[in-house]
Design a protein around this motif. Structure first.
Motif, PDB file in Angstrom:
ATOM      1  N   ALA A  32       2.357  -1.861  12.447  1.00 18.46           N
ATOM      2  CA  ALA A  32       1.652  -1.263  11.597  1.00 18.46           C
ATOM      3  C   ALA A  32       1.824   0.053  11.220  1.00 18.46           C
ATOM      4  O   ALA A  32       2.225   0.755  11.929  1.00 18.46           O
ATOM      5  CB  ALA A  32       0.126  -1.497  12.188  1.00 18.46           C
ATOM      6  N   GLN A  35      -2.547   4.279   7.058  1.00 20.81           N
ATOM      7  CA  GLN A  35      -2.862   4.730   5.751  1.00 20.81           C
ATOM      8  C   GLN A  35      -4.031   5.087   5.469  1.00 20.81           C
ATOM      9  O   GLN A  35      -5.335   4.557   6.151  1.00 20.81           O
ATOM     10  CB  GLN A  35      -2.552   3.749   4.657  1.00 20.81           C
ATOM     11  CG  GLN A  35      -1.183   3.232   4.472  1.00 20.81           C
ATOM     12  CD  GLN A  35      -1.094   2.146   3.274  1.00 20.81           C
ATOM     13  OE1 GLN A  35      -1.980   1.901   2.627  1.00 20.81           O
ATOM     14  NE2 GLN A  35       0.182   1.726   3.011  1.00 20.81           N
ATOM     15  N   LEU A  43      -6.309   1.225  -3.281  1.00 20.50           N
ATOM     16  CA  LEU A  43      -5.260   0.613  -2.448  1.00 20.50           C
ATOM     17  C   LEU A  43      -4.332  -0.359  -3.253  1.00 20.50           C
ATOM     18  O   LEU A  43      -3.288   0.023  -2.976  1.00 20.50           O
ATOM     19  CB  LEU A  43      -5.839  -0.212  -1.305  1.00 20.50           C
ATOM     20  CG  LEU A  43      -4.954  -1.002  -0.367  1.00 20.50           C
ATOM     21  CD1 LEU A  43      -4.486   0.244   0.603  1.00 20.50           C
ATOM     22  CD2 LEU A  43      -5.976  -1.703   0.760  1.00 20.50           C
ATOM     23  N   TYR A  54      -3.682  -6.340   5.633  1.00 25.02           N
ATOM     24  CA  TYR A  54      -4.315  -4.906   5.931  1.00 25.02           C
ATOM     25  C   TYR A  54      -5.584  -5.191   6.954  1.00 25.02           C
ATOM     26  O   TYR A  54      -5.988  -6.096   6.899  1.00 25.02           O
ATOM     27  CB  TYR A  54      -4.993  -4.368   4.634  1.00 25.02           C
ATOM     28  CG  TYR A  54      -4.119  -3.498   3.731  1.00 25.02           C
ATOM     29  CD1 TYR A  54      -3.550  -2.344   3.928  1.00 25.02           C
ATOM     30  CD2 TYR A  54      -3.426  -4.193   2.651  1.00 25.02           C
ATOM     31  CE1 TYR A  54      -2.799  -1.755   2.964  1.00 25.02           C
ATOM     32  CE2 TYR A  54      -2.689  -3.803   1.801  1.00 25.02           C
ATOM     33  CZ  TYR A  54      -2.326  -2.342   1.876  1.00 25.02           C
ATOM     34  OH  TYR A  54      -1.345  -1.996   1.095  1.00 25.02           O
ATOM     35  N   TRP A  83      -9.811  -7.848   8.488  1.00 24.72           N
ATOM     36  CA  TRP A  83      -8.324  -8.118   8.034  1.00 24.72           C
ATOM     37  C   TRP A  83      -8.462  -8.699   6.470  1.00 24.72           C
ATOM     38  O   TRP A  83      -9.136  -9.500   6.295  1.00 24.72           O
ATOM     39  CB  TRP A  83      -7.607  -8.816   8.873  1.00 24.72           C
ATOM     40  CG  TRP A  83      -7.387  -8.177  10.325  1.00 24.72           C
ATOM     41  CD1 TRP A  83      -8.316  -8.292  11.371  1.00 24.72           C
ATOM     42  CD2 TRP A  83      -5.910  -7.450  10.690  1.00 24.72           C
ATOM     43  NE1 TRP A  83      -7.436  -7.305  12.368  1.00 24.72           N
ATOM     44  CE2 TRP A  83      -6.219  -7.092  11.958  1.00 24.72           C
ATOM     45  CE3 TRP A  83      -4.725  -7.523  10.076  1.00 24.72           C
ATOM     46  CZ2 TRP A  83      -5.287  -6.522  12.590  1.00 24.72           C
ATOM     47  CZ3 TRP A  83      -3.916  -6.718  10.708  1.00 24.72           C
ATOM     48  CH2 TRP A  83      -3.875  -6.266  11.968  1.00 24.72           C
ATOM     49  N   LEU A 107      -6.729   2.610   7.376  1.00 31.10           N
ATOM     50  CA  LEU A 107      -6.127   1.124   7.273  1.00 31.10           C
ATOM     51  C   LEU A 107      -5.001   1.045   7.956  1.00 31.10           C
ATOM     52  O   LEU A 107      -4.081   2.063   8.112  1.00 31.10           O
ATOM     53  CB  LEU A 107      -6.089   0.578   5.847  1.00 31.10           C
ATOM     54  CG  LEU A 107      -7.169   0.561   5.014  1.00 31.10           C
ATOM     55  CD1 LEU A 107      -7.012   1.638   4.001  1.00 31.10           C
ATOM     56  CD2 LEU A 107      -7.413  -0.858   4.285  1.00 31.10           C
ATOM     57  N   LEU A 109      -1.681  -1.261   7.865  1.00 29.62           N
ATOM     58  CA  LEU A 109      -0.856  -2.099   6.913  1.00 29.62           C
ATOM     59  C   LEU A 109       0.114  -2.718   7.930  1.00 29.62           C
ATOM     60  O   LEU A 109       1.159  -1.928   8.430  1.00 29.62           O
ATOM     61  CB  LEU A 109       0.033  -1.334   5.913  1.00 29.62           C
ATOM     62  CG  LEU A 109       1.055  -2.024   5.057  1.00 29.62           C
ATOM     63  CD1 LEU A 109       0.344  -3.316   4.464  1.00 29.62           C
ATOM     64  CD2 LEU A 109       1.516  -1.264   3.966  1.00 29.62           C
TER      65      LEU A 109
END
Length: 227
Positions: A32, A35, A43, A54, A83, A107, A109
């Motif tokens: 991950a 962000q 986004l 995400y 998610w 978040l 990612l």
């Protein structure tokens, strides 16, 4: 990864992630990337290339679409832990909707390439991601049925319950950070109808309305109205 250690407890509050095999949890967190978005920041937009999966760990995100004439269709307003983005993982096609930060948000990612490499090594994990998507599909079918068959009041109450339970991802929350205008958009109701139903619920002591928030005072009675 130590950088993400403080997010582990948050994502484990979610039902989907907490039910994953420990090795898959570790693999997702290891891949991950963090962000940060400011309020109102985009986004991704409908049609953007698939970027990965995400997890919302702080803040709130608005998922929907805007027509060419500027009219907004608000589908969901999500809060942690949640998610999303799994549809493009399966088909590799562009994003289906727009996603904007409703408030300052953080978040995780997991990039598309990392996910596909993981699933190439461990194809048994496809089922875990399929369960995430099938859960969303059930919610979508239920919402379509309610839009067609239910009067405005029970439809609104059911959506309140769904948001309070973070779309099945967590335990019910007492305060929903949602403006009445946003709720009206989600349900394709007028602002006046939405306000009238909420005022009736408030008069019965089931909810309390404040600016930009709906506080649930009596969850059991709210569930009764949904039935």
């Amino acid at each position: 990864m130590p950088e993400h250690a403080h997010y582990r407890a948050r994502v484990r509050e979610g039902h989907w992630f907490s039910a994953l095999p420990a090795e898959l949890q570790d693999a997702l967190l290891a891949a991950a990337q963090v962000q940060h978005l400011e309020a109102g920041q985009r986004l991704f937009r409908r049609g953007d290339a698939a970027s990965g999966l995400y997890a919302l760990v702080e803040g709130a995100m608005r998922i929907g679409a805007v027509s060419q004439n500027g009219k907004e269709a608000l589908l969901t307003l999500i809060e942690p832990p949640y998610w999303f983005g799994e549809i493009s993982l399966f088909d590799g096609q562009p994003r289906t909707h727009d996603a904007f930060a409703e408030s300052a948000s953080t978040l995780l990612l997991v990039p598309q390439a990392s996910l596909l490499a993981l699933l190439e090594r461990e194809p048994r994990y496809w089922r875990d991601f399929a369960l995430l998507m099938s859960h969303k599909l059930r919610l979508a079918f239920n919402a379509l049925e309610e839009m067609s068959l239910l009067p405005a009041a029970p439809r609104l109450v059911r959506r309140l319950l769904l948001i309070a339970e973070n779309y099945g991802e967590g335990e019910p929350r007492r305060v929903i950070h949602l403006a009445q205008e946003q709720l009206a958009l989600m349900l394709a109701l007028s602002r006046q109808t939405t306000n009238q139903i909420l005022k009736e619920l408030e008069a019965q002591g089931i909810v309390r309305l404040t600016y930009g928030e709906i506080e649930i005072l009596d969850l059991q009675r709210l569930r009764g109205h949904a039935r």
